[in-house]
Design an enzyme around this catalytic site. Structure first.
Site, PDB file in Angstrom:
ATOM      1  N   TYR A 187       0.857  -1.194   0.000  1.00  0.00           N
ATOM      2  CA  TYR A 187       0.000   0.000   0.000  1.00  0.00           C
ATOM      3  C   TYR A 187       0.888   1.236   0.000  1.00  0.00           C
ATOM      4  O   TYR A 187       1.473   1.611   1.005  1.00  0.00           O
ATOM      5  CB  TYR A 187      -0.945   0.028   1.207  1.00  0.00           C
ATOM      6  CG  TYR A 187      -1.901  -1.150   1.317  1.00  0.00           C
ATOM      7  CD1 TYR A 187      -2.202  -1.948   0.215  1.00  0.00           C
ATOM      8  CD2 TYR A 187      -2.501  -1.456   2.527  1.00  0.00           C
ATOM      9  CE1 TYR A 187      -3.074  -3.022   0.328  1.00  0.00           C
ATOM     10  CE2 TYR A 187      -3.378  -2.535   2.649  1.00  0.00           C
ATOM     11  CZ  TYR A 187      -3.653  -3.316   1.542  1.00  0.00           C
ATOM     12  OH  TYR A 187      -4.511  -4.370   1.669  1.00  0.00           O
ATOM     13  N   PRO A 236     -15.178  -5.605   3.203  1.00  0.00           N
ATOM     14  CA  PRO A 236     -16.489  -6.076   3.689  1.00  0.00           C
ATOM     15  C   PRO A 236     -17.640  -5.177   3.249  1.00  0.00           C
ATOM     16  O   PRO A 236     -18.789  -5.586   3.313  1.00  0.00           O
ATOM     17  CB  PRO A 236     -16.320  -6.042   5.215  1.00  0.00           C
ATOM     18  CG  PRO A 236     -15.294  -4.979   5.445  1.00  0.00           C
ATOM     19  CD  PRO A 236     -14.333  -5.095   4.296  1.00  0.00           C
ATOM     20  N   GLY A 243     -17.755  -4.155   0.178  1.00  0.00           N
ATOM     21  CA  GLY A 243     -17.757  -4.263  -1.284  1.00  0.00           C
ATOM     22  C   GLY A 243     -17.054  -3.074  -1.938  1.00  0.00           C
ATOM     23  O   GLY A 243     -17.526  -2.537  -2.925  1.00  0.00           O
ATOM     24  N   ARG A 244     -15.910  -2.719  -1.344  1.00  0.00           N
ATOM     25  CA  ARG A 244     -15.128  -1.550  -1.806  1.00  0.00           C
ATOM     26  C   ARG A 244     -16.026  -0.309  -1.828  1.00  0.00           C
ATOM     27  O   ARG A 244     -15.909   0.546  -2.695  1.00  0.00           O
ATOM     28  CB  ARG A 244     -14.458  -1.815  -3.149  1.00  0.00           C
ATOM     29  CG  ARG A 244     -13.495  -3.016  -3.078  1.00  0.00           C
ATOM     30  CD  ARG A 244     -12.559  -3.095  -4.243  1.00  0.00           C
ATOM     31  NE  ARG A 244     -11.717  -4.292  -4.218  1.00  0.00           N
ATOM     32  CZ  ARG A 244     -10.469  -4.359  -3.754  1.00  0.00           C
ATOM     33  NH1 ARG A 244      -9.901  -3.299  -3.265  1.00  0.00           N
ATOM     34  NH2 ARG A 244      -9.791  -5.495  -3.798  1.00  0.00           N
ATOM     35  N   GLY A 245     -16.929  -0.256  -0.866  1.00  0.00           N
ATOM     36  CA  GLY A 245     -17.805   0.903  -0.695  1.00  0.00           C
ATOM     37  C   GLY A 245     -19.156   0.734  -1.360  1.00  0.00           C
ATOM     38  O   GLY A 245     -20.119   1.405  -0.988  1.00  0.00           O
ATOM     39  N   SER A 277     -22.429   0.443   0.628  1.00  0.00           N
ATOM     40  CA  SER A 277     -22.918   1.614   1.375  1.00  0.00           C
ATOM     41  C   SER A 277     -24.007   2.330   0.585  1.00  0.00           C
ATOM     42  O   SER A 277     -24.743   3.141   1.136  1.00  0.00           O
ATOM     43  CB  SER A 277     -21.773   2.595   1.651  1.00  0.00           C
ATOM     44  OG  SER A 277     -21.407   3.255   0.446  1.00  0.00           O
TER      45      SER A 277
END
Ligand SMILES: NC(=O)c1ccc[n+]([C@@H]2O[C@H](COP(=O)([O-])OP(=O)(O)OC[C@H]3O[C@@H](n4cnc5c(N)ncnc54)[C@H](OP(=O)(O)O)[C@@H]3O)[C@@H](O)[C@H]2O)c1
Length: 310
Positions: free
Chosen positions: A42, A189, A191-193, A196
């Site tokens: 990263y 968790p 889903g890469r946002g 939301s």
């Protein structure tokens, strides 16, 4: 509780603000979110450096998880590398970037098929014996690799993608983890946002946003997948919760051995995500969520899929 992934602080999902990122890490510790997930890749290196700076003076209150497993050339990922010499190089680099004496949980990020897993894990276990690492983990590996690795040195955690829209580990992988006493750390968790309900369509994402490469966000798949988030939102509305909280609560309801690491770079989301631990979902909601329509699009490009061990 442990719920904090830091990859998004390395510019994966839009621009970052270092002061807010550090404030988020400090706030996490204050509210008992003490499990931080980073990786050598990263940045590369900068995300470990950020976590190290944020934890200065607070080291003993945090559990640090990081990962190695790639060859890095000119600041870019240049393939997997599970050779023992890369294991030895990586551990000293990660300790230095983090500015710590030991790492709590150290994962191989992706399996290197050209190196027997026994050799990689054997070299990782040497770092446990040297006191540089407490526990070992693997990421995105299948049953055979898990068993072979576990026979060399206990594997404490499997970190793999797992969420309402990505359920491939259910079945034999999850069963093997339970049989061997390996904890499960679902990454992405939310889903890469996407889960939301707040991620806009691809055209409006920034040019460097990682999701531009995720097939589930392509124009065609994005619109099909909206049905998933609409159902999550329906459940959320019944509980006065947000869809992101329902996505996390659903994972937490899958077992005490499941420790999701939602990623965020801001305090407001961190606090909302931590509150999901108190959300109790009744059986009918769990059933509705369990029966969501299949996700349109695979979770990685073909090239990235090739590094997933099955
Ligand atoms: N082992 C692996 O190969 C691997 C792969 C991917 C990720 N990971 C790890 O898993 C962690 C989590 O995964 P991820 O960050 O990829 O995806 P994620 O947790 O599924 O989603 C992160 C995204 O959701 C947004 N978000 C977070 N909380 C929210 C909330 N309450 N409401 C609305 N939106 C919210 C974040 O926004 P902001 O960024 O704006 O805060 C970010 O864009 C990473 O940070 C990383 O440590 C590991």
């Amino acid at each position: 509780m442990g719920m904090s992934g830091l990859a998004g602080m390395a510019d994966m999902y839009g621009p970052t603000d270092e002061a807010e990122a550090i404030a988020t890490i400090h706030r996490a510790i204050e509210i008992g979110v003490d499990f931080f997930d980073t990786a050598e890749i990263y940045g590369p290196y900068v995300n470990e450096g950020l976590l190290g700076r944020a934890l200065a003076g607070r080291r003993e209150r945090a559990l640090i998880a990081t990962k190695f497993g790639f060859r890095i050339e000119d600041g870019k990922m240049a393939g997997v590398d599970g050779r023992p010499e890369n294991v030895r190089r990586a551990i000293d680099g990660s300790l230095e970037h983090l500015g710590v004496e030991h790492i709590d949980l150290w994962y191989q990020h992706r399996r290197d098929r050209s190196v027997p897993i026994e050799e990689t894990v054997g070299a990782m276990a040497d770092q446990v014996r040297a006191g540089k690492v407490r526990y070992l983990g693997l990421s995105e590996v299948g049953v055979t690799t898990l068993k072979r690795a576990h026979a060399v040195h206990p594997i404490s955690a499997l970190q793999s993608e797992y969420s309402l829209w990505e359920r491939n580990i259910e079945g034999d992988v999850l069963a093997t983890c339970r049989e061997l006493g390996i904890g499960v750390v679902p990454y992405s968790p939310l889903g890469r946002g996407f889960l939301s309900g707040l991620v806009p369509e691809l055209a409006t994402l920034g040019p460097n946003d990682y999701r531009r490469l995720d097939p589930r966000f392509s124009d065609e798949n994005y619109s099909r997948n909206l049905v998933i988030v609409q159902e999550v939102a329906r459940v959320a509305a019944r509980h006065g919760a947000t869809p992101a909280q329902v996505a996390l609560a659903w994972l937490l309801h899958q077992g005490a051995d499941i420790v999701p690491i939602p990623g965020t770079k801001r305090r407001s989301y961190l606090e909302a995500n931590a509150a999901a631990a108190d959300l109790v979902l009744p059986a009918e909601d769990l059933a509705a969520l369990g029966a969501l329509q299949p996700t349109a699009g695979q979770r990685y490009t073909e090239r990235a899929m090739a590094a997933i061990d099955r």
